[in-house]
Design a protein around this motif. Structure first.
Motif, short mmCIF file in Angstrom:
data_model
loop_
_atom_site.label_atom_id
_atom_site.label_comp_id
_atom_site.label_asym_id
_atom_site.label_seq_id
_atom_site.Cartn_x
_atom_site.Cartn_y
_atom_site.Cartn_z
N GLN A 48 39.21 41.08 28.09
CA GLN A 48 38.92 40.08 29.11
C GLN A 48 38.35 40.76 30.34
O GLN A 48 37.96 41.91 30.31
CB GLN A 48 40.18 39.31 29.45
N ARG A 55 46.78 38.12 21.82
CA ARG A 55 47.10 36.76 21.40
C ARG A 55 48.05 36.80 20.22
O ARG A 55 47.76 37.43 19.20
CB ARG A 55 45.82 36.02 21.03
N THR A 86 48.79 28.65 24.81
CA THR A 86 47.44 28.11 24.65
C THR A 86 47.47 26.77 23.92
O THR A 86 48.53 26.27 23.55
CB THR A 86 46.54 29.06 23.85
N THR A 87 46.29 26.22 23.71
CA THR A 87 46.20 24.92 23.04
C THR A 87 46.28 25.03 21.52
O THR A 87 46.20 24.03 20.83
CB THR A 87 44.87 24.22 23.38
N GLN A 92 49.33 34.08 24.92
CA GLN A 92 48.47 35.18 25.29
C GLN A 92 49.11 35.99 26.41
O GLN A 92 49.68 35.44 27.35
CB GLN A 92 47.11 34.67 25.77
N ARG A 164 32.19 31.87 10.34
CA ARG A 164 32.80 31.83 11.67
C ARG A 164 34.28 31.58 11.51
O ARG A 164 34.77 31.40 10.41
CB ARG A 164 32.17 30.71 12.52
N LYS A 165 34.97 31.53 12.63
CA LYS A 165 36.39 31.23 12.54
C LYS A 165 36.61 29.82 12.00
O LYS A 165 35.72 28.98 12.05
CB LYS A 165 37.02 31.36 13.91
N LYS A 167 39.52 26.58 11.58
CA LYS A 167 40.81 26.08 12.07
C LYS A 167 41.23 24.81 11.34
O LYS A 167 40.45 23.90 11.18
CB LYS A 167 40.71 25.79 13.56
N LEU A 207 34.77 21.44 19.03
CA LEU A 207 34.21 21.20 20.36
C LEU A 207 33.11 22.22 20.62
O LEU A 207 32.16 22.29 19.88
CB LEU A 207 35.33 21.19 21.39
N ARG A 250 29.34 27.10 12.46
CA ARG A 250 30.57 26.37 12.25
C ARG A 250 30.35 25.25 11.23
O ARG A 250 29.26 24.70 11.10
CB ARG A 250 31.06 25.76 13.58
N PRO A 415 41.70 29.66 30.68
CA PRO A 415 41.86 30.68 31.72
C PRO A 415 40.66 30.76 32.68
O PRO A 415 40.82 31.14 33.84
CB PRO A 415 41.99 31.98 30.94
N ASN A 459 32.37 26.98 25.64
CA ASN A 459 33.21 27.19 24.47
C ASN A 459 34.35 26.19 24.36
O ASN A 459 34.96 26.04 23.31
CB ASN A 459 33.76 28.61 24.45
N CYS A 461 37.49 25.85 25.38
CA CYS A 461 38.88 26.16 25.04
C CYS A 461 39.84 25.19 25.72
O CYS A 461 40.95 25.00 25.25
CB CYS A 461 39.22 27.59 25.44
N HIS A 463 39.27 22.06 25.88
CA HIS A 463 39.05 20.74 25.25
C HIS A 463 38.50 19.69 26.21
O HIS A 463 38.89 18.52 26.13
CB HIS A 463 40.36 20.19 24.66
C1 HEM Z 1 40.50 34.25 27.55
C2 HEM Z 1 40.08 34.63 26.39
C3 HEM Z 1 39.40 33.66 25.49
C4 HEM Z 1 38.22 33.89 24.90
C5 HEM Z 1 37.36 35.13 25.02
C6 HEM Z 1 37.92 32.71 24.12
C7 HEM Z 1 36.78 32.57 23.38
C8 HEM Z 1 36.46 31.45 22.70
C9 HEM Z 1 35.19 31.19 22.08
C10 HEM Z 1 34.02 32.14 22.09
C11 HEM Z 1 35.26 29.96 21.52
C12 HEM Z 1 34.16 29.21 20.81
C13 HEM Z 1 34.09 29.55 19.40
C14 HEM Z 1 33.20 28.65 18.59
O1 HEM Z 1 32.80 27.56 19.02
O2 HEM Z 1 32.92 29.04 17.47
C15 HEM Z 1 36.58 29.46 21.73
C16 HEM Z 1 37.06 28.25 21.24
C17 HEM Z 1 38.35 27.80 21.47
N1 HEM Z 1 39.30 28.37 22.26
FE1 HEM Z 1 39.10 30.11 23.25
N2 HEM Z 1 38.93 31.82 24.26
C18 HEM Z 1 39.86 32.36 25.09
C19 HEM Z 1 41.02 31.78 25.50
C20 HEM Z 1 41.50 30.60 25.01
C21 HEM Z 1 42.69 29.98 25.48
C22 HEM Z 1 43.61 30.52 26.57
C23 HEM Z 1 42.84 28.85 24.78
C24 HEM Z 1 43.91 27.81 24.93
C25 HEM Z 1 44.27 27.34 26.11
C26 HEM Z 1 41.75 28.77 23.85
C27 HEM Z 1 41.55 27.76 22.94
C28 HEM Z 1 40.41 27.58 22.24
C29 HEM Z 1 40.18 26.47 21.38
C30 HEM Z 1 41.17 25.36 21.06
C31 HEM Z 1 38.88 26.61 20.90
C32 HEM Z 1 38.21 25.71 19.92
C33 HEM Z 1 37.36 24.71 20.54
C34 HEM Z 1 36.60 24.08 19.40
O3 HEM Z 1 37.15 23.22 18.74
O4 HEM Z 1 35.46 24.50 19.16
N3 HEM Z 1 40.96 29.85 24.03
N4 HEM Z 1 37.29 30.39 22.45
#
Ligand code: HEM
Ligand code: SF4
Lengths: 551, 105
Positions: A48, A55, A86-87, A92, A164-165, A167, A207, A250, A415, A459, A461, A463
């Motif tokens: 970060q 995580r 987190t969601t 984390q 990709r990831k 879920k 999303l 995705r 964050p 991105n 996160c 929502h």
């Molecule tokens: C701080 C470091 C974090 C990084 C570098 C990060 C990075 C990312 C990236 C790159 C994506 C998009 C991936 C994609 O669309 O394929 C993503 C999606 C997501 N992140 Fe994070 N994230 C972080 C923290 C968090 C935190 C703290 C949460 C929860 C509060 C979170 C929850 C999510 C969720 C639920 C998605 C999915 C959204 C969707 O449905 O596409 N992330 N994250």
């Protein structure tokens, strides 16, 4: 609670010693960052802004008290004394040192906690309803199926190197608390006319840059076929999924481009080939998992104990009870949601002291069990109603009795630019300011159920697309600008919000939200008409007018 | 994050530094003129044109054991010669979160 078997424990321990060796080789220069990155991501370690972020998975959101204490210990010993829920049922840690990570992982492994499936292009931890196993009217505990899928997909080659990831979320209640419609695969546990257990399968939600609400691909898949059906989906995805373009890789994009009809035909073809294979689940396997989930020895308790009747005279207790306490499947018990959204605090953060104290309270009042939900709050799943007043007092002392669950200050926020290297704008200070603006509990109650979601970049996160009010931070000419949407929702009627107009500056966001809320209070037909219903009835226009008339 | 390679194409618009995260603990560091890393922005090597920036970045990228993810970041030089971060992101990286932490240790 769930009892892991020897195989799981061995696997977790092996991963720790493997990672210890990898970190050693990284620090000596034997491994370059390029070589190491994929290895650290497999163990939940990101980079970060200020430090590495670690995580940790909380499978289907269930924590035993010794596990919660281990998280507190990691926060205290290796981090700055707090963690962020987190969601996606993870926690984390924001300030972990790489050199100490193997020790932190080892300490967690002792209580069966690990960081697998928290990052990388693989199957992420399968999330579930945080009220699983205790919600009234639930068909069956959805964690049984989450665990089945977890076992099948952890480290399975087909699921470890996806485009990709990926879920998955599961719910077994009419009211969807697991946000299944914004997951790659959403599973709704149902029974067919014959009374057999199976799933409605949804696919292609997500999303991010291109948000989609998941579509139903099959109305009923028998429980015994669920692994083969998921595998069929993944095979079609692996075959078509665009590895060349990270934004298009995705499954939601694939489903959108092929169309749900064609996609489902392809899956159906694939499935017919594999459904009668070894992927068909034996009833014994399910039985075995079922038997590992244990439930407390509930007592026979009255519906309305004296303690509760007496406490009802205290308006502060009542304010908390109304918002935080939900019915339990067993008479005399309740599910208690613990707000991690204090006025002026960052949403989802808990200190080591709070974690330890909560573990003590869970031992005393909730048969040693704690839950983590996607709203960044915690829950105690088995609280006897007679204990509610005592629990409330104890929580209040810890700063954990903010009576705002599901209200406007129960904000989901990522964050953002305070921590995240991908961020364009800050999220947490916006959330903090909003919790101060609406700190008056009577006002918040008057407004009623209203979810605000904030993300610091596309991105998503936080929502923001599915927030009743969604706030997205972007950057414009080096300045933080926020786009506001209204009318989104994340539950069984999931919908994406609509943009109300041009972005607004950091300092204006809370004013705009106030304007929107005032407009709603003036426009609603009766107090029971919730914000999202007013938006549905009238569209965004009246809100837009209100917000931009004076700007 | 922009990769160093992509950044090589970027021309810098004003005084800049190379920043990264220290490998063993992840903290924010700046490349110094003495071919090392420092946690103090005041000790960072300042580059003023694209050739200098590219050279400093190349040297930083080569020191992969010392720090990871190096990139060029803008700075402002005050009248007193004091070096300040050039944007909000870099300011947050230098001074920490803007929100106060729930528990200070
Ligand atoms: C701080 C470091 C974090 C990084 C570098 C990060 C990075 C990312 C990236 C790159 C994506 C998009 C991936 C994609 O669309 O394929 C993503 C999606 C997501 N992140 Fe994070 N994230 C972080 C923290 C968090 C935190 C703290 C949460 C929860 C509060 C979170 C929850 C999510 C969720 C639920 C998605 C999915 C959204 C969707 O449905 O596409 N992330 N994250
Ligand atoms: S939404 Fe963007 S800013 Fe927020 S945590 Fe995710 S990647 Fe970071």
């Amino acid at each position: 609670m769930y009892a892991y078997d020897e195989i799981d424990r061995t696997l977790v321990n092996e991963r720790v010693s493997e990672f210890r060796d990898q970190v050693k080789r990284r620090l000596s220069g034997e491994l370059t960052e390029d070589e190491f990155k994929i290895l650290r991501l497999q163990n939940g370690v990101y980079l970060q802004l200020h430090a590495y972020m670690f995580r940790v998975a909380i499978p289907y959101g269930t924590l035993a008290t010794n596990q919660m204490r281990a998280l507190a210990h990691v926060a205290r010993k290796y981090d700055r004394g707090y963690g962020h829920f987190t969601t996606r049922q993870n926690i984390q840690f924001n300030w972990i040192k790489l050199a100490e990570l193997p020790d932190a992982l080892e300490d967690l492994a002792k209580v069966g906690i690990h960081a697998m499936q928290t990052s990388g292009n693989n199957m992420r931890n399968v999330t579930s309803d945080q009220w699983a196993g205790v919600a009234p009217g639930e068909i069956e505990d959805p964690r049984i199926w989450s665990e089945l899928i977890r076992q099948h997909t952890t480290l399975h080659p087909e699921f470890s190197f996806l485009p990709r990831k990926f879920k998955i979320a599961i719910t077994a209640s009419d009211h969807d608390r697991a946000a299944i419609k914004i997951h790659d695969i959403g599973l709704r546990l149902i029974k067919n006319e014959k009374g057999e257990t199976g799933f409605e399968v949804l696919v292609g939600g997500g999303l991010g840059r291109t948000p989609f609400i998941a579509k139903t691909i099959k109305h009923f898949v028998h429980g015994r076929d669920i692994l083969s059906y998921i595998e069929a989906i993944l095979r079609v995805y692996n075959q078509y999924g665009r590895r060349d373009n990270i934004y298009k890789a995705r499954i939601k994009i694939l489903v959108h481009e092929l169309g749900i009809e064609k996609f489902s035909r392809e899956v159906e073809d694939e499935w017919q080939h594999i459904r009668n294979s070894s992927l068909q689940i034996d009833e014994e396997v399910i039985e075995d998992i079922r038997s590992r989930f244990t439930y407390p020895a509930y007592e026979k308790l009255p519906h309305m104990p004296d303690e509760l009747r007496q406490a009802a005279a205290d308006p502060d207790f009542e304010a908390w009870r109304k918002n935080s306490v939900a019915p339990h499947k067993v008479q005399g018990y309740s599910i208690v949601t613990i707000s991690l959204k204090p006025t002026g605090g960052p949403p989802g953060d808990a200190t080591a002291e709070q974690m330890d104290a909560l573990a003590d309270l869970a031992d005393k009042y909730s048969f040693g069990e704690i839950r983590v939900g996607h709203e960044q709050n915690l829950a105690l799943p088995h609280v006897a109603k007679r204990d509610l007043p005592a629990l409330w007092k104890a929580l209040d002392k810890l700063g954990l009795a903010t009576p705002n669950v599901n209200l406007i200050t129960d904000i989901i926020a990522c964050p953002g630019l305070d921590y995240c290297s991908l961020a364009n704008a800050r999220s947490i200070p916006i959330a903090q300011e909003l919790t101060r603006r609406f700190a008056n509990h009577e006002l918040a109650n008057l407004i009623g159920r209203l979810h605000i979601n904030i993300s610091g970049c596309i991105n998503a996160c936080g929502h923001h697309h599915v927030g009743h009010i969604g706030i997205l931070g972007v950057e414009k000419n080096g300045e933080e600008v926020y786009q506001i949407t209204i009318g989104g929702r994340a539950d069984e009627n999931a919908a994406l919000g609509t943009l109300i107009g041009p972005g607004v500056k950091f300092d204006e966001v809370a004013d705009v939200v106030e304007d929107i809320v005032e407009a709603y209070l003036a426009l609603r037909e009766r107090p029971e008409e919730l914000f999202m219903d007013t938006v549905k009835r009238l569209g965004v226009e009246p809100f837009k007018e209100r917000v931009y008339a004076t700007r | 994050m922009t990769s160093p390679l992509e950044q090589k194409k970027i021309r810098i618009a004003g005084p800049s530094v190379v920043t990264a995260n220290r490998t063993w603990d992840g903290i924010v560091v700046y490349r110094t003129a003495a071919k090392s890393w420092s946690a103090e922005l005041s000790e960072a090597a300042i580059v003023r044109n694209s050739d200098e920036a590219r050279a400093l970045l190349a040297e930083a990228v080569a020191d992969d054991v010392g720090a990871i993810g190096p990139y060029i970041a803008p700075v402002q030089i005050g009248d007193d010669g004091k070096v300040l971060p050039g944007n909000l992101r870099e300011q947050i990286r230098r001074t920490g979160v803007t929100i106060g932490q729930p528990a200070q240790v």
